[in-house]
Design an enzyme around this catalytic site. Structure first.
Site, PDB file in Angstrom:
ATOM      1  N   ASP A  82     -51.575   4.567 -38.893  1.00  0.00           N
ATOM      2  CA  ASP A  82     -52.087   4.802 -37.541  1.00  0.00           C
ATOM      3  C   ASP A  82     -53.361   3.959 -37.392  1.00  0.00           C
ATOM      4  O   ASP A  82     -53.670   3.140 -38.269  1.00  0.00           O
ATOM      5  CB  ASP A  82     -52.340   6.297 -37.288  1.00  0.00           C
ATOM      6  CG  ASP A  82     -53.507   6.834 -38.111  1.00  0.00           C
ATOM      7  OD1 ASP A  82     -54.024   6.103 -38.987  1.00  0.00           O
ATOM      8  OD2 ASP A  82     -53.913   7.989 -37.871  1.00  0.00           O
ATOM      9  N   TYR A 109     -44.753   6.253 -37.531  1.00  0.00           N
ATOM     10  CA  TYR A 109     -45.907   7.040 -37.957  1.00  0.00           C
ATOM     11  C   TYR A 109     -45.510   8.513 -38.143  1.00  0.00           C
ATOM     12  O   TYR A 109     -45.750   9.120 -39.186  1.00  0.00           O
ATOM     13  CB  TYR A 109     -47.078   6.936 -36.956  1.00  0.00           C
ATOM     14  CG  TYR A 109     -48.095   8.002 -37.272  1.00  0.00           C
ATOM     15  CD1 TYR A 109     -49.006   7.800 -38.301  1.00  0.00           C
ATOM     16  CD2 TYR A 109     -48.078   9.237 -36.626  1.00  0.00           C
ATOM     17  CE1 TYR A 109     -49.892   8.807 -38.671  1.00  0.00           C
ATOM     18  CE2 TYR A 109     -48.955  10.241 -36.980  1.00  0.00           C
ATOM     19  CZ  TYR A 109     -49.855  10.023 -38.001  1.00  0.00           C
ATOM     20  OH  TYR A 109     -50.704  11.017 -38.378  1.00  0.00           O
ATOM     21  N   GLU A 160     -48.736  16.742 -35.593  1.00  0.00           N
ATOM     22  CA  GLU A 160     -48.787  15.281 -35.542  1.00  0.00           C
ATOM     23  C   GLU A 160     -48.546  14.771 -34.121  1.00  0.00           C
ATOM     24  O   GLU A 160     -49.182  13.825 -33.676  1.00  0.00           O
ATOM     25  CB  GLU A 160     -47.761  14.670 -36.508  1.00  0.00           C
ATOM     26  CG  GLU A 160     -48.110  14.885 -37.971  1.00  0.00           C
ATOM     27  CD  GLU A 160     -49.419  14.201 -38.354  1.00  0.00           C
ATOM     28  OE1 GLU A 160     -49.843  13.262 -37.669  1.00  0.00           O
ATOM     29  OE2 GLU A 160     -50.030  14.645 -39.344  1.00  0.00           O
ATOM     30  N   TRP A 205     -53.281  23.060 -39.925  1.00  0.00           N
ATOM     31  CA  TRP A 205     -51.979  22.459 -40.233  1.00  0.00           C
ATOM     32  C   TRP A 205     -51.961  21.855 -41.640  1.00  0.00           C
ATOM     33  O   TRP A 205     -50.926  21.421 -42.105  1.00  0.00           O
ATOM     34  CB  TRP A 205     -51.601  21.401 -39.188  1.00  0.00           C
ATOM     35  CG  TRP A 205     -52.712  20.477 -38.806  1.00  0.00           C
ATOM     36  CD1 TRP A 205     -53.052  19.311 -39.420  1.00  0.00           C
ATOM     37  CD2 TRP A 205     -53.623  20.648 -37.714  1.00  0.00           C
ATOM     38  NE1 TRP A 205     -54.120  18.745 -38.784  1.00  0.00           N
ATOM     39  CE2 TRP A 205     -54.485  19.537 -37.731  1.00  0.00           C
ATOM     40  CE3 TRP A 205     -53.791  21.626 -36.729  1.00  0.00           C
ATOM     41  CZ2 TRP A 205     -55.522  19.381 -36.797  1.00  0.00           C
ATOM     42  CZ3 TRP A 205     -54.816  21.460 -35.809  1.00  0.00           C
ATOM     43  CH2 TRP A 205     -55.659  20.358 -35.851  1.00  0.00           C
TER      44      TRP A 205
END
Ligand code: SF4
Length: 359
Positions: free
Chosen positions: A145, A127, A44, A31
């Site tokens: 995070d 986030y 994510e 990714w």
């Protein structure tokens, strides 16, 4: 650097070193080879509460099945849950589908570029919005995070606890995020350092690009920062699952349409002993009185759902009568792969599937 001010610690020399380290050392994750907001958003969502190694196998399969927002928006909830099956925290999968539908209906099928619009999507918190906007569009937005809180608290020296530390970390992350390009790379560098070097229990300070600038290293406070939230005690739960097979079919039970793991499929399950705190995760009787376990356990498994530590005993069982009615159903073994199975059911199938299939 001995005694250093907060601004010196986070000055351009430290930031350059962290970025140089990231460019040289970052993991080659699939990714990271795309700027497609859809693919990044899915990664994510999967990476929250899930190990990278697990996501490496799920992410390409999910993208192959639902290649864009439109495909995900048009999919049935059962199909999305089936593709998510085994990743846990199934609310994430439902939210992804709901958000994809909103993106198709209200944003022309593309991820919104404004922070506020992204945050308004189902399941997209600060986030995730920060991650997609900064990584896909290189928008100058921050993210925080658990890895980022830990790195910032140690590097810059934060003595605050829990929620106050999180608020502080957001302030710092916003202050540090580059304004004129590079926020995505910067955000990923912070997270990568937390995942690979500044780890919770054994930070590798000797090989850390921030070692000359780090408060915790200078004061030997690595194990104390960030100030830990007391963990709630785990709750032990004992379950029994019934393994009932006939002519290539397995008897499964569908969970209720609301609540934990809503609508997913599991082996017929009962809770055999109340946990110490009286938590009742599963019913104490099988969904049908016609189910009768017998003999020694076929398998004994361990599973965890949030703070519950679950001991699962899978036992062979009989069921009287040929028909199965809601919430029970006979499912052909070859269909199992397409079903939204709970993680616990998947574990039981892995433990028993091979042996049973050879019968
Ligand atoms: S020097 Fe050690 S404590 Fe400081 S950021 Fe690096 S790994 Fe973390």
């Amino acid at each position: 650097m001995t005694k250093s001010s907060h601004s010196q610690r986070s000055g351009s020399a430290a930031r350059r070193r962290l970025l140089a380290w990231f460019r040289a050392e970052q993991r080659d994750l699939p990714w990271r080879r795309t700027r497609d907001p859809y693919a990044i958003w899915i990664s994510e969502a999967m990476l929250q509460q899930t190990r990278v190694e697990t996501v490496l196998s799920y992410w390409p399969r999910f993208l192959a099945r639902f290649p864009d927002f439109a495909a995900l928006a048009a999919a049935s909830e059962d199909d999305v849950l089936a593709a998510w099956s085994g990743l846990g925290y199934y609310r994430r999968a439902r939210s992804l589908r709901a958000a994809a539908q909103r993106i198709v209906e209200e944003h022309g099928g593309t991820f919104p570029r404004e922070l506020e619009a992204a945050r308004a999507l189902p399941g997209v918190g600060p986030y995730t919005a920060g991650a997609v906007l900064s990584i896909a569009f290189d928008a100058p937005v921050a993210l925080v995070d658990g890895n980022v809180v830990r790195v910032l608290a140690r590097w810059l020296g934060c003595e605050l606890e829990h929620a106050a530390a999180l608020r502080w970390a957001w302030g710092e992350a916003e202050r540090l995020a580059p304004r004129a390009g590079g926020a995505g790379e910067w955000n990923q560098a912070l997270m990568e350092l937390g995942a690979r070097v500044c780890t919770p229990r054994a930070p590798d300070c000797a090989n850390c690009p921030l070692r000359e600038h780090c408060f915790a290293r200078e004061h030997a406070r690595q194990s104390e920062l960030p100030r830990a939230k007391p963990r709630p005690a785990p709750i032990e739960v004992e379950l029994e699952c019934a393994w009932i097979e006939r002519r290539g079919e397995l008897l499964l039970e569908r969970r209720p349409p609301t609540g934990r793991m809503a609508g997913m499929w599991q082996l017929p399950t009962v809770q055999v002993a109340a946990s110490a705190d009286g938590a009742q995760l599963f019913p104490t009787r099988y969904a049908s009185d016609r189910i009768a376990p017998y003999g020694e356990p076929l398998a004994e498994l361990r599973h965890a759902i949030t703070r519950h530590r679950i001991a699962v005993c899978v036992r062979a069982a009989r069921v009287s009568g040929a028909q199965a009615s809601e919430p029970l159903a006979w499912v052909a073994r070859e269909r199992l792969v397409d079903l939204a199975l709970t993680g616990m059911a998947r574990k039981a199938l892995r433990a028993l599937g091979g042996a049973q299939a050879q019968k």
